[in-house]
Write an enzyme that holds these catalytic residues in place. Sequence first.
Site, PDB file in Angstrom:
ATOM      1  N   CYS A 184      -9.359   2.658  17.376  1.00  0.00           N
ATOM      2  CA  CYS A 184      -9.385   1.709  19.138  1.00  0.00           C
ATOM      3  C   CYS A 184      -8.225   2.862  19.512  1.00  0.00           C
ATOM      4  CB  CYS A 184      -9.397   0.000  19.385  1.00  0.00           C
ATOM      5  SG  CYS A 184      -8.924  -0.755  20.301  1.00  0.00           S
ATOM      6  N   CYS A 235     -13.605   2.673  21.543  1.00  0.00           N
ATOM      7  CA  CYS A 235     -14.538   1.612  21.405  1.00  0.00           C
ATOM      8  C   CYS A 235     -15.896   1.247  21.434  1.00  0.00           C
ATOM      9  CB  CYS A 235     -14.216  -0.128  21.706  1.00  0.00           C
ATOM     10  SG  CYS A 235     -13.059  -0.388  20.548  1.00  0.00           S
ATOM     11  N   CYS A 290     -12.862   0.201  25.420  1.00  0.00           N
ATOM     12  CA  CYS A 290     -12.321   2.025  25.391  1.00  0.00           C
ATOM     13  C   CYS A 290     -12.703   2.998  24.951  1.00  0.00           C
ATOM     14  CB  CYS A 290     -10.113   1.529  24.566  1.00  0.00           C
ATOM     15  SG  CYS A 290     -11.060   2.194  23.004  1.00  0.00           S
ATOM     16  N   ARG A 331      -3.146   2.332  20.820  1.00  0.00           N
ATOM     17  CA  ARG A 331      -2.519   2.907  19.980  1.00  0.00           C
ATOM     18  C   ARG A 331      -1.644   3.826  20.105  1.00  0.00           C
ATOM     19  NH1 ARG A 331      -0.506   5.483  16.577  1.00  0.00           N
ATOM     20  NH2 ARG A 331      -1.245   5.947  14.904  1.00  0.00           N
ATOM     21  N   CYS A 345       0.926  -1.291  -0.192  1.00  0.00           N
ATOM     22  CA  CYS A 345       0.243  -0.010  -0.736  1.00  0.00           C
ATOM     23  C   CYS A 345       0.841   1.169  -0.625  1.00  0.00           C
ATOM     24  CB  CYS A 345      -0.848  -0.244   0.842  1.00  0.00           C
ATOM     25  SG  CYS A 345      -1.558   1.281   1.504  1.00  0.00           S
ATOM     26  N   HIS A 346       0.151   2.284  -0.528  1.00  0.00           N
ATOM     27  CA  HIS A 346       1.383   3.389  -0.400  1.00  0.00           C
ATOM     28  C   HIS A 346       1.125   3.888   0.697  1.00  0.00           C
ATOM     29  CE1 HIS A 346       0.996   4.550  -4.620  1.00  0.00           C
ATOM     30  NE2 HIS A 346      -0.337   4.098  -4.480  1.00  0.00           N
ATOM     31  N   THR A 347       0.676   3.402   1.593  1.00  0.00           N
ATOM     32  CA  THR A 347       1.152   3.635   3.177  1.00  0.00           C
ATOM     33  C   THR A 347       2.206   3.513   3.446  1.00  0.00           C
ATOM     34  OG1 THR A 347      -1.203   4.393   3.453  1.00  0.00           O
ATOM     35  CG2 THR A 347       0.426   4.244   5.560  1.00  0.00           C
ATOM     36  N   CYS A 403      -7.147  -3.673   3.808  1.00  0.00           N
ATOM     37  CA  CYS A 403      -6.641  -2.230   4.425  1.00  0.00           C
ATOM     38  C   CYS A 403      -7.700  -1.073   2.897  1.00  0.00           C
ATOM     39  CB  CYS A 403      -5.468  -1.714   4.224  1.00  0.00           C
ATOM     40  SG  CYS A 403      -4.774  -0.412   3.701  1.00  0.00           S
ATOM     41  N   CYS A 408     -10.740  -3.392  20.746  1.00  0.00           N
ATOM     42  CA  CYS A 408     -10.666  -3.793  21.598  1.00  0.00           C
ATOM     43  C   CYS A 408     -11.718  -3.973  22.362  1.00  0.00           C
ATOM     44  CB  CYS A 408      -9.721  -2.846  22.758  1.00  0.00           C
ATOM     45  SG  CYS A 408     -10.635  -1.723  23.479  1.00  0.00           S
ATOM     46  N   HIS A 460       0.582  -4.277   6.000  1.00  0.00           N
ATOM     47  CA  HIS A 460      -0.113  -4.088   6.618  1.00  0.00           C
ATOM     48  C   HIS A 460      -1.423  -4.253   5.831  1.00  0.00           C
ATOM     49  CE1 HIS A 460       0.001  -0.412   4.555  1.00  0.00           C
ATOM     50  NE2 HIS A 460      -2.063  -0.124   4.773  1.00  0.00           N
ATOM     51  N   GLU A 461      -1.522  -5.355   5.651  1.00  0.00           N
ATOM     52  CA  GLU A 461      -2.756  -5.743   4.309  1.00  0.00           C
ATOM     53  C   GLU A 461      -2.685  -7.439   4.183  1.00  0.00           C
ATOM     54  OE1 GLU A 461      -4.862  -3.019   1.243  1.00  0.00           O
ATOM     55  OE2 GLU A 461      -2.994  -4.680  -0.171  1.00  0.00           O
ATOM     56  N   ARG A 507      -3.296  -3.471  -7.714  1.00  0.00           N
ATOM     57  CA  ARG A 507      -3.134  -3.748  -5.749  1.00  0.00           C
ATOM     58  C   ARG A 507      -1.686  -4.788  -6.661  1.00  0.00           C
ATOM     59  NH1 ARG A 507      -3.014  -0.032  -2.862  1.00  0.00           N
ATOM     60  NH2 ARG A 507      -3.865  -0.427  -1.002  1.00  0.00           N
TER      61      ARG A 507
END
Length: 377
Positions: free
Chosen positions: A113, A105, A102, A117, A47-49, A176, A99, A69-70, A371
């Site tokens: 969440c 959430c 919190c 973090r 991903c670009h992130t 993602c 979770c 992260h994907e 992708r």
Amino acid sequence: MSTEGKIITCKAAIAWGPGEELSVEDVEVLPPRAHEVRIKIYYTGVCHTDAYTLSGKDPEGAFPVILGHEGAGIVESVGEDVTSVKVGDHVVALYTPECRECKFCMSGKTNLCGKIRATQGQGLMPDGTSRFRARGKDILHFMGTSTFSQYTVVADISVVAVNAQAPMDRTCLLGCGITTGYGAATITAKIHSGDNLAIFGAGCVGLSVIQGAAQKKAGKIIVVDVNDSKEEWARKFGATDFVNPTKLSRPITDELIAMTDGGCEYTFDCTGNVQVMRAALESCHKGWGECIIIGVAAAGQEISTRPFQLVTGRVWRGCAFGGVKGRTQLPGLVEDYLQNKIKVDEFITHRFPLTEINTAFTAMKSGDCIRAVVNTE
Ligand SMILES: NC(=O)C1=CN([C@@H]2O[C@H](COP(=O)(O)OP(=O)(O)OC[C@H]3O[C@@H](n4cnc5c(N)ncnc54)[C@H](O)[C@@H]3O)[C@@H](O)[C@H]2O)C=CC1
Ligand SMILES: N[C@@H](CCC(=O)N[C@@H](CSC=O)C(=O)NCC(=O)O)C(=O)O
């Protein structure tokens, strides 16, 4: 032979420093501790992130780190007190955890969440340590997921089990890009039938907004992209109109306002460009139009507009992961995919083995990639 409780040595793509190529090499993956899950990752999207953090422009970026992260995989082992997934479950990693206890959430107002973090942003597990080691050093985690590895360890609130019938080279993309755009249209925006929309940027995220908007029976679904080859893609996903802003004789805002009798009910930025974000806001209908920011802009970039734009009722909002609550809602999206209610297969334009992950990054930045899926085996 079971690997449970043991250190696993496997391959991972390590980012040793900003702007450097990823290095595919041996990494030691420690066993999961309490409330942690070790996953054998089979497929991961790029991903670009990931590229943004690798570039060194992410204020939260720190090195050395395992990005990604994907990702989708199978649970290899679980730590003490894990009840939400079990060994053998087919899972998707969640960079937006859930979770269910919190303030965030419990609010009913957001999918964010707060529980882990802070440590997630520091590249650490919730107890403040890392589960990765290479060349005798601790390696940082990324977005609580680190899917550019054959094995990863995540918090139990950062993973969800999904239908094992769904191929993992597709479910990874629901971790993602697709979910982000689709959720932005179907959860974050409250689109009514006939609403006019403009979507800036027809990459994976923008195309996913289009398919969500089409499902909500939006009126005009106008796609704005500087790359003409995206018109065919946009129409395939349900766009009614396509505009290339570089070919207009007037500003894109004027064009969109004229096309929609005063402006759009919703606009979406899927580019990460702050000038586009301004144009997207100013293309909204006076009194009620909402601009949803999805794109990630580099550190130091800021958005601006005349406050009058907001005084007269336009709204700027944004969302992470489309506003989707991963543990609660992602399994349903996987079912929708299996029932052909949402497109996923169509997004895959490139495939690479883990050893060629740097080529996957190059492909991602080319105009013809929607992708790239990396097979970690
Ligand atoms: N908020 C969130 O949770 C998430 C945000 N993102 C971000 O969303 C953004 C989009 O991601 P992808 O779709 O994967 O990117 P992409 O690069 O595949 O697509 C972007 C599209 O925007 C077009 N574009 C570029 N400049 C433009 C301009 N000035 N006007 C109109 N179109 C323009 C490009 O031609 C391209 O088709 C990225 O910034 C990414 O980091 C991605 C996933 C999750
Ligand atoms: N670390 C960056 C912010 C990057 C960012 O905005 N991430 C999005 C997801 S983008 C996915 O591909 C996100 O979920 N943000 C919410 C969050 O809590 O991080 C920076 O500091 O600029």
